[in-house]
Motif scaffolding. Structure first.
Motif, PDB file in Angstrom:
ATOM      1  N   GLU A 286      38.597 -40.262 -19.463  1.00  0.00           N
ATOM      2  CA  GLU A 286      38.219 -41.478 -20.160  1.00  0.00           C
ATOM      3  C   GLU A 286      38.578 -42.189 -18.250  1.00  0.00           C
ATOM      4  O   GLU A 286      37.666 -43.340 -18.423  1.00  0.00           O
ATOM      5  N   GLN A 287      39.881 -42.288 -17.474  1.00  0.00           N
ATOM      6  CA  GLN A 287      39.847 -42.739 -16.728  1.00  0.00           C
ATOM      7  C   GLN A 287      38.701 -41.792 -15.676  1.00  0.00           C
ATOM      8  O   GLN A 287      38.501 -43.584 -15.044  1.00  0.00           O
ATOM      9  N   ARG A 288      37.615 -40.990 -15.280  1.00  0.00           N
ATOM     10  CA  ARG A 288      36.412 -40.937 -15.212  1.00  0.00           C
ATOM     11  C   ARG A 288      35.480 -42.141 -15.643  1.00  0.00           C
ATOM     12  O   ARG A 288      34.584 -42.422 -14.575  1.00  0.00           O
ATOM     13  N   ARG A 289      35.706 -42.228 -16.886  1.00  0.00           N
ATOM     14  CA  ARG A 289      34.542 -42.633 -17.299  1.00  0.00           C
ATOM     15  C   ARG A 289      34.912 -44.497 -16.632  1.00  0.00           C
ATOM     16  O   ARG A 289      33.536 -44.562 -16.811  1.00  0.00           O
ATOM     17  N   VAL A 290      35.841 -44.992 -16.860  1.00  0.00           N
ATOM     18  CA  VAL A 290      36.330 -46.511 -17.046  1.00  0.00           C
ATOM     19  C   VAL A 290      35.943 -46.504 -14.937  1.00  0.00           C
ATOM     20  O   VAL A 290      35.561 -47.235 -14.643  1.00  0.00           O
ATOM     21  N   LEU A 291      36.709 -45.441 -14.225  1.00  0.00           N
ATOM     22  CA  LEU A 291      36.142 -45.658 -13.110  1.00  0.00           C
ATOM     23  C   LEU A 291      34.667 -44.767 -12.035  1.00  0.00           C
ATOM     24  O   LEU A 291      34.491 -45.327 -11.074  1.00  0.00           O
ATOM     25  N   GLY A 292      34.079 -45.206 -13.455  1.00  0.00           N
ATOM     26  CA  GLY A 292      32.711 -44.673 -13.136  1.00  0.00           C
ATOM     27  C   GLY A 292      32.670 -43.361 -12.040  1.00  0.00           C
ATOM     28  O   GLY A 292      31.591 -43.421 -11.574  1.00  0.00           O
TER      29      GLY A 292
END
Length: 172
Positions: free
Chosen positions: A164-170
């Motif tokens: 989810e971090q990877r998704r949120v931060l691009g």
């Protein structure tokens, strides 16, 4: 020699187009006479140019505007490490160490000892829970171009889930 190969350069809002004439390229390859504006101007006018397009972005830098052209790296990714992002990640780990070494039970006490507000202290501290590959990408300068220290801190409620971090931060 390069200027002799280029017929026209067209700068657009999102790209730069170089128009090259095949006859001029052939002259360079065959090591013929140095290519230049040909006396056969009408023959070149009929010739279809080869167009090389390069994505580009315009960004305000201080009082001016700078054209950013991605290098050999991935499109949309930074080409060099951002010193502010690196400093923020380093500070997060430093504050985490100070918190672990402190005898206090309260975050506010450690924040006050460091001369920081509790809110800022906790936002920075949360960055120690970034996925290891995200931290490595930031340190290596392989992060999304639009990820800044300010934007990273603005995500005050970063998810603990690494995907989810990877998704949120691009990064995904």
């Amino acid at each position: 020699m390069l200027s002799a190969l280029v017929q026209r350069i067209v700068v657009g809002l999102d790209r730069v187009d170089l128009q090259l004439l095949p006859s001029r390229i052939a002259a360079v390859i065959m090591r013929g006479p140095p290519p230049g504006p040909s006396s056969e101007g009408c023959a070149e006018n009929d010739e279809q140019p080869i167009v090389l397009s390069v994505p580009a972005q315009f960004r305000r830098v201080g009082l001016g505007i700078r054209m950013l052209i991605p290098g050999a790296g991935s499109p949309g990714r930074a080409e060099t490490a951002d010193p502010k992002l690196i400093k923020l990640i380093a500070r997060a780990h430093l504050l985490n160490n100070k918190l672990a070494e402190s005898g206090s039970e309260y975050l506010a006490d450690v924040a006050q000892a460091e001369g920081l507000t509790s809110s800022y202290f906790t936002r920075v501290l949360r960055l120690t829970y970034l996925a290891p590959d995200i931290t490595r990408a930031i340190l290596d300068g392989r992060h999304p171009r639009d990820l800044t220290a300010q934007k990273l801190l603005a995500h005050s409620r970063l998810p603990l889930s690494w995907p989810e971090q990877r998704r949120v931060l691009g990064f995904g």
